[in-house]
Design a protein around this motif. Sequence first.
Motif, PDB file in Angstrom:
ATOM      1  N   GLN A  65       0.829  -1.205   0.000  1.00 12.64           N
ATOM      2  CA  GLN A  65       0.000   0.000   0.000  1.00 12.64           C
ATOM      3  C   GLN A  65       0.865   1.259   0.000  1.00 12.64           C
ATOM      4  O   GLN A  65       0.630   2.202  -0.768  1.00 12.64           O
ATOM      5  N   ALA A  66       1.886   1.279   0.874  1.00 13.29           N
ATOM      6  CA  ALA A  66       2.766   2.441   0.966  1.00 13.29           C
ATOM      7  C   ALA A  66       3.540   2.651  -0.334  1.00 13.29           C
ATOM      8  O   ALA A  66       3.710   3.781  -0.794  1.00 13.29           O
ATOM      9  N   LEU A  67       4.001   1.556  -0.926  1.00 13.63           N
ATOM     10  CA  LEU A  67       4.735   1.649  -2.186  1.00 13.63           C
ATOM     11  C   LEU A  67       3.867   2.265  -3.278  1.00 13.63           C
ATOM     12  O   LEU A  67       4.324   3.103  -4.071  1.00 13.63           O
ATOM     13  N   ALA A  68       2.596   1.876  -3.316  1.00 10.03           N
ATOM     14  CA  ALA A  68       1.675   2.383  -4.334  1.00 10.03           C
ATOM     15  C   ALA A  68       1.363   3.870  -4.152  1.00 10.03           C
ATOM     16  O   ALA A  68       0.895   4.522  -5.089  1.00 10.03           O
ATOM     17  N   LYS A  95      10.764   7.843  -2.219  1.00 14.12           N
ATOM     18  CA  LYS A  95      11.383   6.862  -1.319  1.00 14.12           C
ATOM     19  C   LYS A  95      10.366   6.354  -0.313  1.00 14.12           C
ATOM     20  O   LYS A  95       9.631   7.134   0.296  1.00 14.12           O
ATOM     21  N   MET A  96      10.352   5.031  -0.135  1.00 12.33           N
ATOM     22  CA  MET A  96       9.521   4.403   0.893  1.00 12.33           C
ATOM     23  C   MET A  96      10.423   3.844   1.981  1.00 12.33           C
ATOM     24  O   MET A  96      11.446   3.207   1.698  1.00 12.33           O
ATOM     25  N   ILE A  97      10.044   4.090   3.218  1.00 12.81           N
ATOM     26  CA  ILE A  97      10.798   3.595   4.362  1.00 12.81           C
ATOM     27  C   ILE A  97       9.931   2.614   5.144  1.00 12.81           C
ATOM     28  O   ILE A  97       8.817   2.946   5.557  1.00 12.81           O
ATOM     29  N   THR A  98      10.431   1.382   5.307  1.00 12.88           N
ATOM     30  CA  THR A  98       9.761   0.422   6.178  1.00 12.88           C
ATOM     31  C   THR A  98      10.257   0.624   7.599  1.00 12.88           C
ATOM     32  O   THR A  98      11.437   0.425   7.886  1.00 12.88           O
ATOM     33  N   TRP A 106      13.215   1.965  -2.177  1.00 12.17           N
ATOM     34  CA  TRP A 106      12.789   1.389  -0.897  1.00 12.17           C
ATOM     35  C   TRP A 106      13.976   1.266   0.038  1.00 12.17           C
ATOM     36  O   TRP A 106      15.095   0.943  -0.374  1.00 12.17           O
ATOM     37  N   HIS A 107      13.719   1.512   1.323  1.00  9.88           N
ATOM     38  CA  HIS A 107      14.775   1.442   2.334  1.00  9.88           C
ATOM     39  C   HIS A 107      14.184   0.917   3.632  1.00  9.88           C
ATOM     40  O   HIS A 107      13.087   1.339   4.038  1.00  9.88           O
ATOM     41  N   ASN A 108      14.877  -0.025   4.256  1.00 13.54           N
ATOM     42  CA  ASN A 108      14.495  -0.522   5.573  1.00 13.54           C
ATOM     43  C   ASN A 108      15.353   0.187   6.612  1.00 13.54           C
ATOM     44  O   ASN A 108      16.464   0.625   6.311  1.00 13.54           O
ATOM     45  N   THR A 109      14.870   0.292   7.825  1.00 11.83           N
ATOM     46  CA  THR A 109      15.623   1.024   8.831  1.00 11.83           C
ATOM     47  C   THR A 109      15.465   0.396  10.206  1.00 11.83           C
ATOM     48  O   THR A 109      14.429  -0.184  10.526  1.00 11.83           O
ATOM     49  N   MET A 110      16.488   0.513  11.017  1.00 12.03           N
ATOM     50  CA  MET A 110      16.458   0.115  12.417  1.00 12.03           C
ATOM     51  C   MET A 110      16.575   1.374  13.261  1.00 12.03           C
ATOM     52  O   MET A 110      17.516   2.158  13.096  1.00 12.03           O
TER      53      MET A 110
END
Length: 376
Positions: free
Chosen positions: A279-282, A291-294, A316-320
């Motif tokens: 959903q966020a990507l769309a 840019k989408m951040i998980t 897309w980017h994942n983050t801690m």
Amino acid sequence: MKHAIRQNGSVPMPVVSRAAILVEPGKPLVIDEIEVADPGTTDILIRLDAASLCHSDLSYIEGKFRHSLPAIFGHEGIGEVLQIGADVTSAAVGDIVVPFLVPDCGECVFCRSGKTNMCAQMGRSYRPDFPTWFRWQGKNVPGFMALGTFSEYLVVPQDQVQKVNPAADRATASCIGCGVTTGVGAALIAAKVDPGSSVVVIGLGGVGLSTVQGAKIAGAKTIIAVDVMPGKEAAARAMGATHFVNGSGGDVAQAVQTLTGIGADYAFDCVGSPTVFEQALACLSKGGWSKMITVGMIPDDRPVPVTWSQMLGRNWHNTMMGGAKRQDVATYVDWFVSGKLDLAEMVSQEITLDQINEGFAMMKKGETNRAVIRYR
């Protein structure tokens, strides 16, 4: 439970503390007394004033992620240093500190790079040789990620402790160690939101609301907050949202496209599910810069459904922890004290340790922004 502090800063050990213990996934936490051992040479004994309930804790309690049990969870809190090991240099007895989830050894390749908040020591508490300071019913019990803020007293390695401004309100500041830092960091550090840009934030718990606040601080022009609970709208707007979309009321991506014209510059998944990921990507534009951040944690057994065409023109980017280091916690606490960081809507309930299971039940129903345990 109070303990006398000797003139040299030492405390009679072991300390007896009340704690909430996870014995079996999916079952209520057990409230009982535990023992907290003497800190080692590089460790710090902390007496917490407050601890916050985080959705990550709930994920482990529900068994979505594995952990050895019994264990003491909780990783958000604030309190006073009661005792330090002989080699501790980062804090002194009497300091107000916040425990931090990610180690900061300062020696590994990651720490020396200056490019990441990750540390090679991340996850060290899972190693069989890593010490634990908690004992319950005659057995050692690990604290989650070397923390365990669901105990009023805890011992933490010094590279996971940050000294902060003592003027901060304890209940609200207890959220800054993870939820606030993750959300604000996601916007300012991981995404580097540009002034005048458009942002969509999906999921308005403590992390999502903090992401909204981070986007506001960054100077975003359009901040679209999305949640399936209409009651979250007021808090989101108070934190800086310019628009609210009911996530259960139709096509969120289409609503975002309508509000922005071409799609958002930045999208944040603050829930942690394959459905929200997609959903966020769309919601993003396809211009190549979006840019989408998980931010939320997606369980390993739930693969993310994404195709090449969905990713085309999007990043897309994942983050801690939003890319933040423990030193950023001190900055955000200062911002909170000065008013730059507005967290007036963050804490929706204050509870006692005995009410922790009710607090998680409210979280699961989406009825809370952040519930905070007041130890004293």
